[in-house]
Write a protein that holds these residues in place. Sequence first.
Motif, PDB file in Angstrom:
ATOM      1  N   PHE A  51     -30.519  89.027  43.492  1.00  0.00           N
ATOM      2  CA  PHE A  51     -30.407  88.256  44.729  1.00  0.00           C
ATOM      3  C   PHE A  51     -31.000  89.029  45.898  1.00  0.00           C
ATOM      4  CE2 PHE A  51     -26.438  90.495  43.781  1.00  0.00           C
ATOM      5  CZ  PHE A  51     -26.292  91.286  44.904  1.00  0.00           C
ATOM      6  N   ALA A  52     -31.092  88.389  47.055  1.00  0.00           N
ATOM      7  CA  ALA A  52     -31.639  89.029  48.252  1.00  0.00           C
ATOM      8  C   ALA A  52     -30.526  89.597  49.127  1.00  0.00           C
ATOM      9  CB  ALA A  52     -32.450  88.024  49.060  1.00  0.00           C
ATOM     10  N   SER A  53     -30.847  90.682  49.823  1.00  0.00           N
ATOM     11  CA  SER A  53     -29.958  91.222  50.854  1.00  0.00           C
ATOM     12  C   SER A  53     -30.845  91.809  51.943  1.00  0.00           C
ATOM     13  CB  SER A  53     -29.015  92.281  50.281  1.00  0.00           C
ATOM     14  OG  SER A  53     -28.118  92.746  51.279  1.00  0.00           O
ATOM     15  N   ASN A  54     -31.436  90.925  52.719  1.00  0.00           N
ATOM     16  CA  ASN A  54     -32.341  91.348  53.788  1.00  0.00           C
ATOM     17  C   ASN A  54     -31.560  92.011  54.926  1.00  0.00           C
ATOM     18  OD1 ASN A  54     -34.724  90.305  52.569  1.00  0.00           O
ATOM     19  ND2 ASN A  54     -34.075  88.249  53.157  1.00  0.00           N
ATOM     20  N   PRO A  55     -32.114  93.076  55.546  1.00  0.00           N
ATOM     21  CA  PRO A  55     -33.450  93.623  55.352  1.00  0.00           C
ATOM     22  C   PRO A  55     -33.514  94.757  54.333  1.00  0.00           C
ATOM     23  CG  PRO A  55     -32.487  94.676  57.240  1.00  0.00           C
ATOM     24  CD  PRO A  55     -31.447  93.728  56.696  1.00  0.00           C
ATOM     25  N   ASP A  60     -35.755  88.447  44.020  1.00  0.00           N
ATOM     26  CA  ASP A  60     -36.661  88.850  42.957  1.00  0.00           C
ATOM     27  C   ASP A  60     -38.019  88.159  43.100  1.00  0.00           C
ATOM     28  OD1 ASP A  60     -37.722  89.863  40.668  1.00  0.00           O
ATOM     29  OD2 ASP A  60     -36.595  88.587  39.297  1.00  0.00           O
ATOM     30  N   GLY A  61     -39.082  88.972  43.193  1.00  0.00           N
ATOM     31  CA  GLY A  61     -40.431  88.433  43.227  1.00  0.00           C
ATOM     32  C   GLY A  61     -40.892  87.914  44.575  1.00  0.00           C
ATOM     33  N   SER A  62     -40.097  88.126  45.633  1.00  0.00           N
ATOM     34  CA  SER A  62     -40.463  87.518  46.917  1.00  0.00           C
ATOM     35  C   SER A  62     -41.180  88.478  47.861  1.00  0.00           C
ATOM     36  CB  SER A  62     -39.210  86.975  47.616  1.00  0.00           C
ATOM     37  OG  SER A  62     -38.359  88.034  48.009  1.00  0.00           O
ATOM     38  N   GLY A  63     -41.463  89.693  47.419  1.00  0.00           N
ATOM     39  CA  GLY A  63     -42.193  90.617  48.283  1.00  0.00           C
ATOM     40  C   GLY A  63     -41.734  92.048  48.120  1.00  0.00           C
ATOM     41  N   ASP A  64     -42.369  92.954  48.840  1.00  0.00           N
ATOM     42  CA  ASP A  64     -42.086  94.383  48.725  1.00  0.00           C
ATOM     43  C   ASP A  64     -41.512  94.985  49.999  1.00  0.00           C
ATOM     44  OD1 ASP A  64     -42.918  94.585  46.095  1.00  0.00           O
ATOM     45  OD2 ASP A  64     -45.001  94.983  46.637  1.00  0.00           O
ATOM     46  N   ASP A  68     -34.611  99.247  51.181  1.00  0.00           N
ATOM     47  CA  ASP A  68     -34.416  99.816  49.847  1.00  0.00           C
ATOM     48  C   ASP A  68     -35.708  99.863  49.038  1.00  0.00           C
ATOM     49  OD1 ASP A  68     -31.742 100.358  50.236  1.00  0.00           O
ATOM     50  OD2 ASP A  68     -31.068  98.450  49.444  1.00  0.00           O
ATOM     51  N   LEU A  69     -36.554  98.849  49.183  1.00  0.00           N
ATOM     52  CA  LEU A  69     -37.827  98.871  48.471  1.00  0.00           C
ATOM     53  C   LEU A  69     -38.722  99.992  48.989  1.00  0.00           C
ATOM     54  CD1 LEU A  69     -38.534  95.076  48.039  1.00  0.00           C
ATOM     55  CD2 LEU A  69     -38.420  96.762  46.215  1.00  0.00           C
ATOM     56  N   GLU A  82     -44.760 105.821  38.681  1.00  0.00           N
ATOM     57  CA  GLU A  82     -44.758 104.429  39.073  1.00  0.00           C
ATOM     58  C   GLU A  82     -43.327 103.879  39.072  1.00  0.00           C
ATOM     59  OE1 GLU A  82     -47.181 102.298  40.057  1.00  0.00           O
ATOM     60  OE2 GLU A  82     -48.502 104.056  40.123  1.00  0.00           O
ATOM     61  N   PRO A  83     -42.930 103.148  40.123  1.00  0.00           N
ATOM     62  CA  PRO A  83     -41.614 102.504  40.100  1.00  0.00           C
ATOM     63  C   PRO A  83     -41.652 101.228  39.264  1.00  0.00           C
ATOM     64  CG  PRO A  83     -42.731 101.986  42.159  1.00  0.00           C
ATOM     65  CD  PRO A  83     -43.651 102.900  41.398  1.00  0.00           C
ATOM     66  N   VAL A  84     -40.666 101.068  38.402  1.00  0.00           N
ATOM     67  CA  VAL A  84     -40.526  99.857  37.594  1.00  0.00           C
ATOM     68  C   VAL A  84     -39.153  99.273  37.888  1.00  0.00           C
ATOM     69  CG1 VAL A  84     -40.407  98.897  35.264  1.00  0.00           C
ATOM     70  CG2 VAL A  84     -42.051 100.714  35.787  1.00  0.00           C
ATOM     71  N   PHE A  85     -39.117  98.056  38.409  1.00  0.00           N
ATOM     72  CA  PHE A  85     -37.869  97.456  38.864  1.00  0.00           C
ATOM     73  C   PHE A  85     -37.262  96.539  37.816  1.00  0.00           C
ATOM     74  CE2 PHE A  85     -40.167  98.592  42.700  1.00  0.00           C
ATOM     75  CZ  PHE A  85     -39.170  99.159  43.486  1.00  0.00           C
ATOM     76  N   ASP A  86     -35.972  96.701  37.623  1.00  0.00           N
ATOM     77  CA  ASP A  86     -35.198  95.772  36.796  1.00  0.00           C
ATOM     78  C   ASP A  86     -34.346  94.940  37.745  1.00  0.00           C
ATOM     79  OD1 ASP A  86     -33.386  94.450  35.158  1.00  0.00           O
ATOM     80  OD2 ASP A  86     -33.138  96.138  33.781  1.00  0.00           O
ATOM     81  N   ARG A  87     -34.686  93.660  37.890  1.00  0.00           N
ATOM     82  CA  ARG A  87     -33.986  92.781  38.821  1.00  0.00           C
ATOM     83  C   ARG A  87     -33.099  91.775  38.070  1.00  0.00           C
ATOM     84  NH1 ARG A  87     -36.120  92.496  43.981  1.00  0.00           N
ATOM     85  NH2 ARG A  87     -34.072  91.583  44.412  1.00  0.00           N
TER      86      ARG A  87
END
Length: 279
Positions: A51-55, A60-64, A68-69, A82-87
Amino acid sequence: MPVTRRTLLAAGSAGLLISQAQAASTPGQQAENASKPIASGNVLRIAMPAFASNPFFPADGSGDNGIDLELAHGIAAALGVEPVFDRSAATFDDIVKQVSSGQADMAIGKLSRTLQRGRSIVYSRPYAMLRQGLIANRLNLARIAQGKPPEQIIRDFSGDLGVIEGSSFATYATTTFPHAQIRRLASWDLIIDAIRNGTIDMAYRDDFEIKKLMVDDPSMTVVARSITLTDKVDTIAIGVRPDDPHLAAFVDLYLDLARGQQVLNTDEIIARYRQGSKA
């Protein structure tokens, strides 16, 4: 058996040989440890909620973009991997489980520090410090308070208290509000809907999320009131797998050197959120 001079000499010689063998092997072991990468396979496996927790992080998949990113990419770049994300995680507790089980090297995702989680992962030093807070249905709060200032009835609150299932506040609630009826809901949106219609009296989360709600929907001030618990803090940190102390130490070093030991507070995060909302 009597201890003779010959026995002592033999024991001393054996000890000397062992010490020499250990000393001879130490440089090789040190070289091997020095050349061993902190992150295996030239990737850094990072668990982050779906899920999202802006900022802090988007869906998932909505941007970088996100606090935290940016942290995750910065640490990976400093390691040369290389960072590999598990969402795939549905809750905050789920990303902790991914790290403790070895499925991920780190968990980054507005992760609160708790003693319970600290039993299975290693925490970095905090990079954000928030206050704990409440949002209450105004009518329900007035009924419960019966003319008393709300602050006087908070600690002995015995009504319905909403928390997100699998969050740190689901853990905090049982000790901070021992008389409350804890209602665990699947998402913050469901909790806010319950506050609006009065099916729960109050909800428990950090003051940033409550202030962010008021920024997004000023009409909430008509039906709800926010309360900050000034004596309760929520510290946000990175979770690291417990069998990789070198990585844990490197993350702390990164927070010290690359970020100048910066610890974000609610006002700074709200300012960033407002800026992102206008972009």
